[in-house]
Design an enzyme around this catalytic site. Structure first.
Site, mmCIF file in Angstrom:
data_model
loop_
_atom_site.group_PDB
_atom_site.id
_atom_site.type_symbol
_atom_site.label_atom_id
_atom_site.label_comp_id
_atom_site.label_asym_id
_atom_site.label_seq_id
_atom_site.Cartn_x
_atom_site.Cartn_y
_atom_site.Cartn_z
ATOM 1 N N HIS A 77 0.839 -1.209 0.000
ATOM 2 C CA HIS A 77 0.000 0.000 0.000
ATOM 3 C C HIS A 77 0.868 1.250 0.000
ATOM 4 O O HIS A 77 1.986 1.258 0.537
ATOM 5 C CB HIS A 77 -0.997 0.001 1.161
ATOM 6 N N ASP A 79 0.005 4.444 1.182
ATOM 7 C CA ASP A 79 -0.141 5.433 2.242
ATOM 8 C C ASP A 79 0.693 5.074 3.455
ATOM 9 O O ASP A 79 1.130 3.937 3.626
ATOM 10 C CB ASP A 79 -1.607 5.594 2.635
ATOM 11 N N ASP A 116 6.574 1.332 6.685
ATOM 12 C CA ASP A 116 5.279 0.670 6.624
ATOM 13 C C ASP A 116 4.367 1.551 5.772
ATOM 14 O O ASP A 116 3.866 2.563 6.243
ATOM 15 C CB ASP A 116 4.706 0.510 8.036
ATOM 16 N N GLU A 146 -4.670 2.137 3.018
ATOM 17 C CA GLU A 146 -4.805 0.910 3.818
ATOM 18 C C GLU A 146 -4.984 1.222 5.292
ATOM 19 O O GLU A 146 -5.716 0.534 6.009
ATOM 20 C CB GLU A 146 -3.564 0.024 3.605
ATOM 21 N N GLU A 147 -4.313 2.270 5.768
ATOM 22 C CA GLU A 147 -4.220 2.501 7.202
ATOM 23 C C GLU A 147 -5.524 2.951 7.848
ATOM 24 O O GLU A 147 -5.701 2.808 9.053
ATOM 25 C CB GLU A 147 -3.121 3.534 7.493
ATOM 26 N N ASP A 170 3.892 -6.504 3.342
ATOM 27 C CA ASP A 170 3.534 -5.577 4.421
ATOM 28 C C ASP A 170 3.693 -6.162 5.815
ATOM 29 O O ASP A 170 3.142 -5.641 6.767
ATOM 30 C CB ASP A 170 2.081 -5.108 4.214
ATOM 31 N N HIS A 459 3.827 2.979 13.121
ATOM 32 C CA HIS A 459 2.731 3.846 13.574
ATOM 33 C C HIS A 459 3.154 4.752 14.720
ATOM 34 O O HIS A 459 2.307 5.338 15.384
ATOM 35 C CB HIS A 459 1.495 3.036 13.977
#
Length: 484
Positions: A77, A79, A116, A146-147, A170, A459
């Site tokens: 992904h 984003d 990520d 995705e997030e 991922d 994150h």
């Protein structure tokens, strides 16, 4: 400077990753990164297309003599999670990521790095650009957003991809192969009230700041027992109300739904004569937290400071109802998988809490490998929140990915690890939302696996990716494409 990462090996992977760090791409703002990938595909002379949602697919023909091999889809992904320390002025909508080499790792200054899933996207682009690899037909599928809600994966239409095998890029542990993941569900609680109660006469105002928690990924890191800033702040406020007659004017904590909240802030008022008691309560509380989170949270900061009086405080019945609801709501690990006892089956993260200006909001992300358990946990949150009068809404549900121990790509990937690194990788199920489960819904016949290098603290602004691991995972990926 950030360009130094382009000197790392494999150079093609790191050059593509560097380019991604220079393109602002928080969730919901991936158009520029989509355009970058599309330009790459066209420059390479490869079939390139974008669907109505924004997902990009690029096809690369097989090398000579391998045309009859299964079609392998490399998926990542575009984003990234936009998290910054409170003292950072970084604007994720406009500023590039300031990545740098720190010993054996690549990190970012004061923000998330975007490894990520930028490293996964870079792997896919490097395969597309490579002229020295042996492989069957290749697709690279770059999904968006995705997030938050897995928007790209949810928007995939059958037929957009023609892959027989999907290698999701991922996951975040070099020597582990993931064959299953948890599903998720967003829970939102809201309550409106009249913001017209004046500050009690004779009160002073105090700002309470809780910072320094580690935070982290609300799926993979939930088992570590890290502090949730919303829960910890609420616990103190409840004591301050009971012991010092405090009134809450505002409470704001956490940010993203899939990040364990690291910080929370509140403004309260107390009778001036209770000031010494409040500071003593805070001193005792920090001692308690340091004892309870010994060896888990080393940098807890809990600070009280006098501030100007606010205009209003929350009505007492709303204040008490919300404080009790936040106190009573479940948070953290709920159950473990029986087939993989070390893996969390279900959990919930109290991601954001806001109480001010006539409105209360609380957001939770519930995860579970078992659909029924996911909704049971969500229902328990709904029950508690309804007791304070909040309206509760479920949204953004996505399915988990059922593991297949007889997967052919699993056998191939294990062989690649053994031939390249001389190790037998562990087979695991991840307590996080991978897009595999959703993609499997659109393409049920696809055989799937998830791999990746060592990425730590995703994150959060502590996110980092191990340099040597990126190179080793690249070699394994290339060998797997040759073996398929």
């Amino acid at each position: 400077m950030a360009t130094e990462i382009k000197s790392l090996a494999p150079s093609s992977v790191w050059e593509f990753f560097y380019d991604l760090t220079q393109i602002p791409r928080p969730t919901g703002q991936t158009r520029a990164s989509e355009d970058y990938v599309i330009a790459l595909g066209k420059r390479l002379g490869l079939e390139t297309k974008r669907d109505a949602v924004g997902n990009v697919l690029i096809r690369k023909p097989a090398t000579s003599g391998m045309q009859d091999r299964p079609v392998v889809t490399l998926q990542a992904h575009l984003d990234m999670v936009p998290q910054a320390n409170s003292d950072s002025s970084h604007n994720f909508a406009t500023d590039p990521i300031d990545a740098y080499i720190d010993g054996e790792w690549v990190k970012a200054r004061g923000t998330t790095l975007g490894a990520d899933n930028g490293i996964g996207a870079a792997y896919a682009m490097a395969v597309l650009a490579a002229t020295d690899l042996k492989h069957g037909p290749i697709e690279a599928l770059f999904t968006i957003d995705e997030e938050v809600g897995m928007v790209g994966a949810n928007g995939l239409q059958p037929g957009f991809s023609q892959g027989d095998i999907l290698i999701n890029l991922d996951s975040e542990d070099e020597c582990e192969l993931f064959i299953g993941c948890a599903g998720g569900l967003d829970v939102e609680a809201t309550l409106e009230y009249k913001d017209e109660v004046s500050v009690p006469e004779g009160d002073i105002a105090v700002k309470v700041s809780l910072t320094g928690l580690k935070g982290g990924h609300s799926g993979m890191d939930i088992i570590l027992g890290r502090g949730n800033a919303n829960k910890l702040m609420n616990r103190f406020l409840k004591e301050a109300i009971q012991s010092c007659g405090a009134r809450v004017s505002s409470f704001v904590g956490g940010s993203l739904r899939n990040a364990i909240p690291r910080e929370a802030f509140a403004v309260i008022t107390i009778p001036e004569e209770e000031a010494d008691g409040l500071w003593e309560l805070a001193s005792d509380y920090i001692d308690t937290l340091q004892t309870e989170y010994k060896d888990i949270e080393a940098n807890i900061n809990f600070v009280l400071e006098r501030v100007e009086l606010p205009k209003t405080v929350v009505p007492e019945e709303i204040q008490d109802g919300v404080i009790n609801a936040v106190e009573g709501c479940v948070n953290g690990v709920m159950s473990m998988l029986t087939s993989f006892p070390e893996i969390v089956e279900s959990s919930t993260n109290m991601a954001r809490v806001m109480l001010k200006d006539g409105k209360f909001e609380a957001y939770f992300l519930v995860r579970s490998s078992l659909e029924s358990r996911k909704y049971q946990v969500a229902s328990s949150i709904e029950s508690v929140m309804s007791l304070c009068g909040a309206k509760v809404r479920f949204d953004g549900a996505y399915n988990g990915w059922a593991p297949n121990a007889d997967s052919s790509i699993l056998k191939t990937m294990r062989l690649a690890y053994e031939q390249v690194l001389g190790i037998t990788p562990e087979i695991k199920v991840i307590h996080a939302g991978l897009e595999c489960g959703i993609i499997q819904g659109a393409m049920p016949e696809m055989d799937m696996i998830s791999i990746g290098p060592n990425i730590r603290h995703p994150h959060s602004p502590d996110e980092k990716v191990e340099i040597a691991s990126v190179e080793k995972t690249w070699r394994v990926l290339c060998k797997a494409l040759e073996l398929v």
